[in-house]
Design an enzyme around this catalytic site. Structure first.
Site, PDB file in Angstrom:
ATOM      1  N   ALA A 138       0.811  -1.220   0.000  1.00 39.01           N
ATOM      2  CA  ALA A 138       0.000   0.000   0.000  1.00 39.01           C
ATOM      3  C   ALA A 138       0.847   1.274   0.000  1.00 39.01           C
ATOM      4  CB  ALA A 138      -0.918  -0.014   1.216  1.00 39.01           C
TER       5      ALA A 138
ATOM      6  N   ASN B 289       1.739  -3.858   7.833  1.00 41.15           N
ATOM      7  CA  ASN B 289       2.687  -4.458   6.877  1.00 41.15           C
ATOM      8  C   ASN B 289       3.483  -3.376   6.167  1.00 41.15           C
ATOM      9  OD1 ASN B 289       2.060  -7.507   6.811  1.00 41.15           O
ATOM     10  ND2 ASN B 289       0.056  -6.519   6.874  1.00 41.15           N
TER      11      ASN B 289
ATOM     12  N   HIS C 265      -0.720   7.045   4.186  1.00 44.70           N
ATOM     13  CA  HIS C 265       0.591   6.547   4.625  1.00 44.70           C
ATOM     14  C   HIS C 265       1.642   7.608   4.304  1.00 44.70           C
ATOM     15  CE1 HIS C 265      -1.246   2.631   5.061  1.00 44.70           C
ATOM     16  NE2 HIS C 265      -1.698   2.713   3.826  1.00 44.70           N
TER      17      HIS C 265
END
Ligand code: NDP
Ligand code: OAA
Length: 264
Positions: A120, A187, A217
């Site tokens: 991601a 992750n 993120h």
């Protein structure tokens, strides 16, 4: 090319949809024992549902783990020891140093390799190059809407269902702690750690933010190369608000790259 998928959740089903009609054949789908009957009931003979990698059939080029940490733990060593290549999304599981060592040994003995998706996040290439000089500091900040943290340790700190107003931090610590405590959410922290300065030196902050609808993120990195800030707002997958669609897209990108002669 022939692959075997591990898991049949949100990410795996995205992968299945994307590969339909492509050159890549999904020869088997490995699911937990209790899913065999319902999956076969729903899909008939469209997919070959099995519980063990050894039952996936002959001639598999690549096993693709889309199932999470437990699946890497259950199947990873056996797949690698049998000489197969394995692509995994379960990067946070590698924060367990014993598992990492076991997987590495199995790959060496079997002759296969373990490959990690970018998932991601982006900018892992810059971290990987930046660490050739000295990287002084790498910080990762993960922000998701409250429902993205349901089922995680955030529930012990925050009332996720009632959250309003400003974003709330529910974790501060190392990437190793984050990856092990949040197997379904961190992750990305593990990927940043592996690309950069490692699990223990990468600083992580995780927030539940009622003001957002995407998974955000961010990476801040400082080193001999200079510095960078990277930020991405990922749309979640329709079947799982925890998981960004880019993570599923990166599985397809990695499968395509596996088959290509020019690796980029
Ligand atoms: N690298 C990255 O950037 C990202 C990685 N991830 C990782 O990907 C995983 C999957 O994501 P997503 O598809 O959204 O999750 P889902 O929960 O939608 O799907 C996971 C599926 O895998 C199944 N499963 C669990 N254990 C095993 C096993 N041992 N063998 C076979 N199947 C198993 C689950 O079954 P059941 O429901 O019965 O447990 C479920 O059906 C996440 O848990 C997370 O660890 C997620 C997002 C980003
Ligand atoms: O999909 C995402 O946005 C990130 C995620 O869950 C993880 O890092 O495990």
């Amino acid at each position: 090319m022939k692959i075997a998928l591990i898991g049949f959740g949100a990410m795996a089903q995205y992968v299945v949809d994307q590969l339909a009609g492509s050159q890549t054949d999904i020869a088997a789908v490995i699911v937990p024992e209790n899913q065999i009957v319902p999956r076969r009931g729903e899909f008939g003979t469209q997919f070959n549902f099995v519980t063990e990698a050894a039952d996936a059939g002959e001639g598999i080029d690549l096993f693709v783990d889309c199932a999470g940490h437990g699946a890497l733990l259950q199947h990873g060593v056996k797949i690698l020891r049998a000489g197969h290549d394995l692509l995994t999304v379960s990067i946070g599981a590698l924060a367990d140093a014993a598992l990492l060592q076991e997987l590495d040994r199995a790959a060496e003995e079997g002759g296969g390799s373990i490959r990690l998706v970018s998932g991601a996040i982006g900018a892992l290439d810059a971290l990987r190059a930046g660490r050739i000089g000295t990287l002084q500091a790498v910080r990762y900040i993960g922000r998701k809407p409250p429902q993205g943290w349901v089922g995680s340790p955030a529930e012990a700190v925050l009332d996720l269902g009632a959250l309003t107003g400003a974003a709330q931090v529910h974790f501060r610590g190392s990437a190793r702690e984050a990856a092990l405590q949040y197997p379904k959410n961190a992750n990305v922290a593990a990927a940043v750690a592996l690309a950069g300065i490692g699990f223990d030196d990468t600083q992580v902050e995780l927030l539940a933010d009622p003001g957002i609808s995407r998974n955000i993120h961010e990476i801040e990195a400082e080193g001999d190369f200079g510095s960078f800030r990277f930020s991405i707002e990922g749309n979640p997958l329709p079947l799982n608000p925890r998981t960004s669609s880019l993570a599923a897209m990166s599985v397809i990108a990695s499968i395509n790259q596996y088959a290509e002669r020019m690796k980029f």
